[in-house]
Motif scaffolding. Structure first.
Motif, PDB file in Angstrom:
ATOM      1  N   THR A 171       0.835  -1.205   0.000  1.00  0.00           N
ATOM      2  CA  THR A 171       0.000   0.000   0.000  1.00  0.00           C
ATOM      3  C   THR A 171       0.869   1.254   0.000  1.00  0.00           C
ATOM      4  O   THR A 171       1.936   1.298   0.613  1.00  0.00           O
ATOM      5  CB  THR A 171      -0.923   0.030   1.234  1.00  0.00           C
ATOM      6  N   ASP A 188      -4.045  10.405 -10.010  1.00  0.00           N
ATOM      7  CA  ASP A 188      -4.586   9.442 -10.973  1.00  0.00           C
ATOM      8  C   ASP A 188      -3.466   8.637 -11.636  1.00  0.00           C
ATOM      9  O   ASP A 188      -3.573   7.416 -11.803  1.00  0.00           O
ATOM     10  CB  ASP A 188      -5.406  10.164 -12.046  1.00  0.00           C
ATOM     11  N   ARG A 191      -2.055   6.194  -9.091  1.00  0.00           N
ATOM     12  CA  ARG A 191      -2.943   5.051  -8.883  1.00  0.00           C
ATOM     13  C   ARG A 191      -2.759   4.021 -10.003  1.00  0.00           C
ATOM     14  O   ARG A 191      -2.694   2.808  -9.752  1.00  0.00           O
ATOM     15  CB  ARG A 191      -4.394   5.505  -8.819  1.00  0.00           C
ATOM     16  N   GLU A 192      -2.669   4.515 -11.245  1.00  0.00           N
ATOM     17  CA  GLU A 192      -2.456   3.621 -12.374  1.00  0.00           C
ATOM     18  C   GLU A 192      -1.126   2.877 -12.240  1.00  0.00           C
ATOM     19  O   GLU A 192      -1.045   1.670 -12.487  1.00  0.00           O
ATOM     20  CB  GLU A 192      -2.492   4.407 -13.682  1.00  0.00           C
ATOM     21  N   ASP A 195      -1.332   0.256  -9.475  1.00  0.00           N
ATOM     22  CA  ASP A 195      -2.090  -0.903  -9.939  1.00  0.00           C
ATOM     23  C   ASP A 195      -1.211  -1.827 -10.782  1.00  0.00           C
ATOM     24  O   ASP A 195      -1.274  -3.060 -10.648  1.00  0.00           O
ATOM     25  CB  ASP A 195      -3.304  -0.458 -10.762  1.00  0.00           C
ATOM     26  N   GLU A 200      -1.808  -0.914  -3.786  1.00  0.00           N
ATOM     27  CA  GLU A 200      -3.010  -0.110  -3.597  1.00  0.00           C
ATOM     28  C   GLU A 200      -2.637   1.300  -3.153  1.00  0.00           C
ATOM     29  O   GLU A 200      -1.755   1.475  -2.300  1.00  0.00           O
ATOM     30  CB  GLU A 200      -3.895  -0.751  -2.526  1.00  0.00           C
ATOM     31  N   LEU A 201      -3.297   2.286  -3.736  1.00  0.00           N
ATOM     32  CA  LEU A 201      -3.062   3.676  -3.349  1.00  0.00           C
ATOM     33  C   LEU A 201      -4.127   4.107  -2.349  1.00  0.00           C
ATOM     34  O   LEU A 201      -5.320   3.973  -2.603  1.00  0.00           O
ATOM     35  CB  LEU A 201      -3.106   4.589  -4.580  1.00  0.00           C
ATOM     36  N   LYS A 202      -3.687   4.599  -1.202  1.00  0.00           N
ATOM     37  CA  LYS A 202      -4.590   5.135  -0.189  1.00  0.00           C
ATOM     38  C   LYS A 202      -4.425   6.655  -0.161  1.00  0.00           C
ATOM     39  O   LYS A 202      -3.305   7.149  -0.079  1.00  0.00           O
ATOM     40  CB  LYS A 202      -4.274   4.548   1.190  1.00  0.00           C
ATOM     41  N   GLU A 203      -5.535   7.382  -0.223  1.00  0.00           N
ATOM     42  CA  GLU A 203      -5.484   8.831  -0.388  1.00  0.00           C
ATOM     43  C   GLU A 203      -5.899   9.563   0.890  1.00  0.00           C
ATOM     44  O   GLU A 203      -6.800   9.132   1.604  1.00  0.00           O
ATOM     45  CB  GLU A 203      -6.423   9.258  -1.522  1.00  0.00           C
TER      46      GLU A 203
END
Length: 330
Positions: A171, A188, A191-192, A195, A200-203
């Motif tokens: 993460t 964005d 996140r790509e 992936d 996983e990206l947590k904001e």
């Protein structure tokens, strides 16, 4: 190790007609043509190292190409200190001035100038995505009185650094300004990239610099990432503290943030970005139309590492990464 970036801007188109402004000074003569000094207004969003370097690079570029401060050019430098209302006031003041050109530094400052200043040519820098921000119509054809340089960095490469520094990381926590389009674009992209690497990206979104500390501490993640977000970078110490407390790596979007305590980045040279913008400004002052001058960006990024910051976060930088680095801060 320098990484190549995709070139979104191409060589500027040459126009035969002069770009007319409402001012009466003899733009284009520099300090060697005997005319009045060119007047340039500078609107800077806030005082952080990357933006300061951009301004200094711009002034250096002007000076080394015939527009020495106090001789070929005079500057009206104004700083919004991170306040959007102040940035709007600065832009309104410039719109009613006798300036020959306006230089806007950072996305919110450039947005204010683009909205207010229609009768004076404008160049911007440190703007990540000028189309999404509503500053220009298109990268290759801005379409109005404004063009400039983007600081869009290699976000995919930056996220990949996390996997190299912490191979077991699942993460990534990112702190960003919800009100800045440049930050949303980078999130964005992050996140790509995450992936693609199976992470996983947590904001944690903020609306003011004062919220950065709480946002950074709230993230339960295996690594932290800060994009080129002026409001977050202004409080980078709080994110550094969170990474040290959690004993996880902090990867950042610019080299100044590595100097301030981040572990690593593939970042741009902001002084050179400002210098590049100055060369565009000179073309405009000497007759080119910004409407036809593509937005430019740097084509290479630099790998910058901070060994002492890594140690404080309990991170071991692989030797091959150290060997490939352009700059290693002990």
């Amino acid at each position: 190790m320098k990484r190549s970036l995709s070139t979104l801007g191409t060589a500027a188109l040459i126009t035969t007609g002069l770009f007319l402004t409402s001012c009466g000074s003899d733009a284009g003569t520099g300090d060697g043509g005997g005319g009045e000094p060119v007047k340039i207004g500078i609107s800077q969003l806030m005082d952080i190292q990357a933006l300061d370097d951009t301004r200094e690079g711009f002034i250096k570029g002007m000076s080394e190409n015939g527009y020495a401060e106090g001789e070929g050019v005079e500057y009206d430098y104004q700083n919004a200190q991170g306040d959007q209302a102040t940035a709007t006031q600065i832009a309104a003041g410039f719109a009613s001035s006798d300036l020959d050109l306006v230089f806007a530094i950072a996305t919110p400052a450039a947005q204010s100038v683009a909205q207010a200043v229609g009768n004076i040519p404008v160049v911007f820098s440190a703007v990540t995505e000028p189309v999404e921000a509503g500053i220009v119509e298109a990268w290759d054809a801005p379409g109005a009185n404004i063009t400039g340089t983007s600081n869009l960095g290699p976000v995919e490469d930056q996220i990949a650094l996390i996997k190299e520094l912490a191979p077991e990381a699942k993460t990534i926590g990112v702190v960003y300004s919800s009100g800045e389009v440049n930050s949303r674009v980078q999130v964005d992209l992050a996140r790509e990239a995450a992936d693609e690497l199976g992470m996983e990206l947590k904001e944690a979104a903020i609306s003011a610099t004062s919220e950065v500390q709480q946002a950074a501490q709230s993230l339960d993640a295996d690594a932290l990432y800060v994009p080129t977000d002026s409001h977050v970078v202004a409080a980078i110490d709080s994110v550094v503290e969170a990474a040290e407390t959690k004993q996880i790596p902090l990867v950042v979007g610019d080299s100044a943030s590595v100097e301030a305590g981040g572990v690593a980045t593939y970042g741009l040279d902001y002084e050179q970005l400002g210098y590049q913008t100055a060369l565009m400004a000179i073309k405009i002052l000497e007759g080119e139309d910004p409407a036809n001058m593509p937005v430019e960006k740097q084509t290479e990024s630099l790998l910058v590492l901070n060994k002492s910051a890594a140690a404080r976060m309990g991170v071991t930088i692989p030797q091959e990464m150290l060997d490939a680095a352009d700059t290693v801060i002990d």
